[in-house]
Design a protein around this motif. Structure first.
Motif, PDB file in Angstrom:
ATOM      1  N   THR A  96       0.885  -1.198  -0.034  1.00 42.36           N
ATOM      2  CA  THR A  96      -0.156   0.023   0.000  1.00 42.36           C
ATOM      3  C   THR A  96       0.844   1.308  -0.112  1.00 42.36           C
ATOM      4  O   THR A  96       2.118   1.055   0.360  1.00 42.36           O
ATOM      5  N   CYS A  97       0.192   2.512  -0.287  1.00 43.27           N
ATOM      6  CA  CYS A  97       0.882   3.532  -0.063  1.00 43.27           C
ATOM      7  C   CYS A  97       1.486   3.935   0.844  1.00 43.27           C
ATOM      8  O   CYS A  97       2.489   4.414   1.161  1.00 43.27           O
ATOM      9  N   ASP A  98       0.535   3.723   2.113  1.00 46.16           N
ATOM     10  CA  ASP A  98       0.913   3.976   3.421  1.00 46.16           C
ATOM     11  C   ASP A  98       2.474   3.104   4.055  1.00 46.16           C
ATOM     12  O   ASP A  98       3.065   3.563   4.530  1.00 46.16           O
ATOM     13  N   MET A  99       2.330   1.979   3.303  1.00 42.83           N
ATOM     14  CA  MET A  99       3.376   1.145   3.677  1.00 42.83           C
ATOM     15  C   MET A  99       4.802   1.632   2.898  1.00 42.83           C
ATOM     16  O   MET A  99       5.915   1.830   3.589  1.00 42.83           O
ATOM     17  N   ILE A 149       1.555   2.339 -12.317  1.00 40.37           N
ATOM     18  CA  ILE A 149       2.146   1.436 -11.173  1.00 40.37           C
ATOM     19  C   ILE A 149       3.441   2.308 -10.905  1.00 40.37           C
ATOM     20  O   ILE A 149       3.521   2.759  -9.599  1.00 40.37           O
ATOM     21  N   ALA A 150       4.156   2.579 -11.965  1.00 41.23           N
ATOM     22  CA  ALA A 150       5.421   3.315 -11.488  1.00 41.23           C
ATOM     23  C   ALA A 150       5.327   4.830 -10.853  1.00 41.23           C
ATOM     24  O   ALA A 150       5.882   5.097  -9.874  1.00 41.23           O
ATOM     25  N   GLU A 151       4.268   5.481 -11.615  1.00 42.56           N
ATOM     26  CA  GLU A 151       3.698   6.702 -11.080  1.00 42.56           C
ATOM     27  C   GLU A 151       3.403   6.674  -9.537  1.00 42.56           C
ATOM     28  O   GLU A 151       3.608   7.665  -8.833  1.00 42.56           O
ATOM     29  N   ALA A 152       2.428   5.931  -9.368  1.00 48.20           N
ATOM     30  CA  ALA A 152       1.782   5.655  -8.004  1.00 48.20           C
ATOM     31  C   ALA A 152       2.992   5.297  -7.136  1.00 48.20           C
ATOM     32  O   ALA A 152       3.071   5.909  -5.818  1.00 48.20           O
ATOM     33  N   ILE A 153       3.950   4.346  -7.280  1.00 45.65           N
ATOM     34  CA  ILE A 153       5.000   4.061  -6.376  1.00 45.65           C
ATOM     35  C   ILE A 153       5.886   5.402  -6.132  1.00 45.65           C
ATOM     36  O   ILE A 153       6.148   5.551  -4.918  1.00 45.65           O
TER      37      ILE A 153
END
Length: 301
Positions: free
Chosen positions: A233-236, A259-263
């Protein structure tokens, strides 16, 4: 997140049409990890970089970049359990991202090389991200090329929904072939899907590429039927404090780019690099640009 779009970092040295001479089996070393023996290549000296391959593949997928990295770093690439040409230790029941991530952590610890720069490509990026979040003390930096961390794909946008639907449609022929017991066709269709190749194009790829993929085709029924990977998750990722480089190809599918942009947005101070004129095949199609981007990132740490 710092965003960077590379343009002509270095001339292409290797293209899809030029075969890569894989390292000989006799040059590979072995180490026992979690009750299985893993083959690995250890080349060069300096700060260690561990490379994690995708599916269906093995350590040979990193051959195009091995020499470039070994000039300045200690290049270490290994073959994950069930991959490669060795007999399986069991019926494949332990082929899960969770198991492979634990293998990776134990691999680093057993070689006593941590903390390492950790590089993952595609499915290997999912494995490395899982291992890194759980074992940050083993990680000096994290480098992801189109990591298939599906849990990071946006669910609250039309773009994210469309990417999921496109992904399912693209993978359907490979999954169907695997379920029908035809692992070879599954491997061919998967390669054509993720690398955006025309139908039948797999049979015209360089022989070394075909051999590596077909050697690992038997893993696909296991991969497609495996239990879901641990959710990232983003929080992790917000609590992951290691330097992180996230990359995707300019011409890749929306699934990988989103996915790359989100990470990149979730990991503190992550750098996002877009490699020009490539897709999911970036490290192979333009190994010089891929290597240059990673070396530049590492040199600035």
């Amino acid at each position: 997140m710092k965003h960077k779009h590379l343009t002509a970092v270095m001339p292409l040295l290797v293209s899809l049409l030029i075969p890569i001479t894989a390292i000989s089996a006799s040059a590979a070393k072995e180490v026992e990890v979690n009750g299985v023996r893993l083959q690995y290549v250890d080349h060069g000296s300096g700060e260690p970089i561990v490379f994690v391959h995708g599916v269906p593949s093995d350590l040979r997928s990193w051959e195009p970049v091995r020499e470039g990295f070994a000039k300045k770093y200690r290049f270490i690439a290994y073959t994950q359990r069930y991959f490669g040409t060795r007999p399986w230790p069991d019926d494949g029941k332990n082929l899960t991202v969770a198991t492979l991530a634990d293998d990776l952590a134990k691999f680093i610890a057993t070689l006593n090389v941590g903390p390492v720069h950790l590089v993952g490509w595609s499915y290997g990026g999912q494995v490395t991200t899982t291992a890194a979040v759980k074992n940050p003390s083993l990680v000096r930096s994290l480098i992801l090329y189109e990591a298939s961390v599906a849990s990071m794909l946006p669910t609250d946008s039309a773009e994210g929904k469309a990417a999921r639907e496109d992904r399912a449609k693209l993978l359907a022929p490979a999954i169907a072939a695997a379920k029908a017991g035809d692992a070879v066709q599954a491997a061919k269709r998967l390669q054509e899907a993720v690398f955006q190749l025309p139908p039948g194009e797999f049979d015209r790829l360089p022989q070394d590429w075909q051999t590596r993929v077909l050697d690992n085709a038997r893993t696909l029924p296991l991969v497609f039927s495996a239990s879901p990977p641990p959710v990232i998750t983003c929080d992790m990722l917000k609590s992951f404090a290691r330097p992180t480089l996230v990359m995707h190809g300019e011409k890749t599918q929306a699934f990988y780019a989103l996915i790359a942009e989100a990470i990149g947005k979730c990991v503190p101070s992550a750098q996002l690099v877009v490699l020009p004129n490539v897709g999911h095949d970036g490290p192979r199609r333009d190994p010089a640009a891929f290597t240059a981007a990673v070396v530049e990132f590492l040199s600035s740490r």
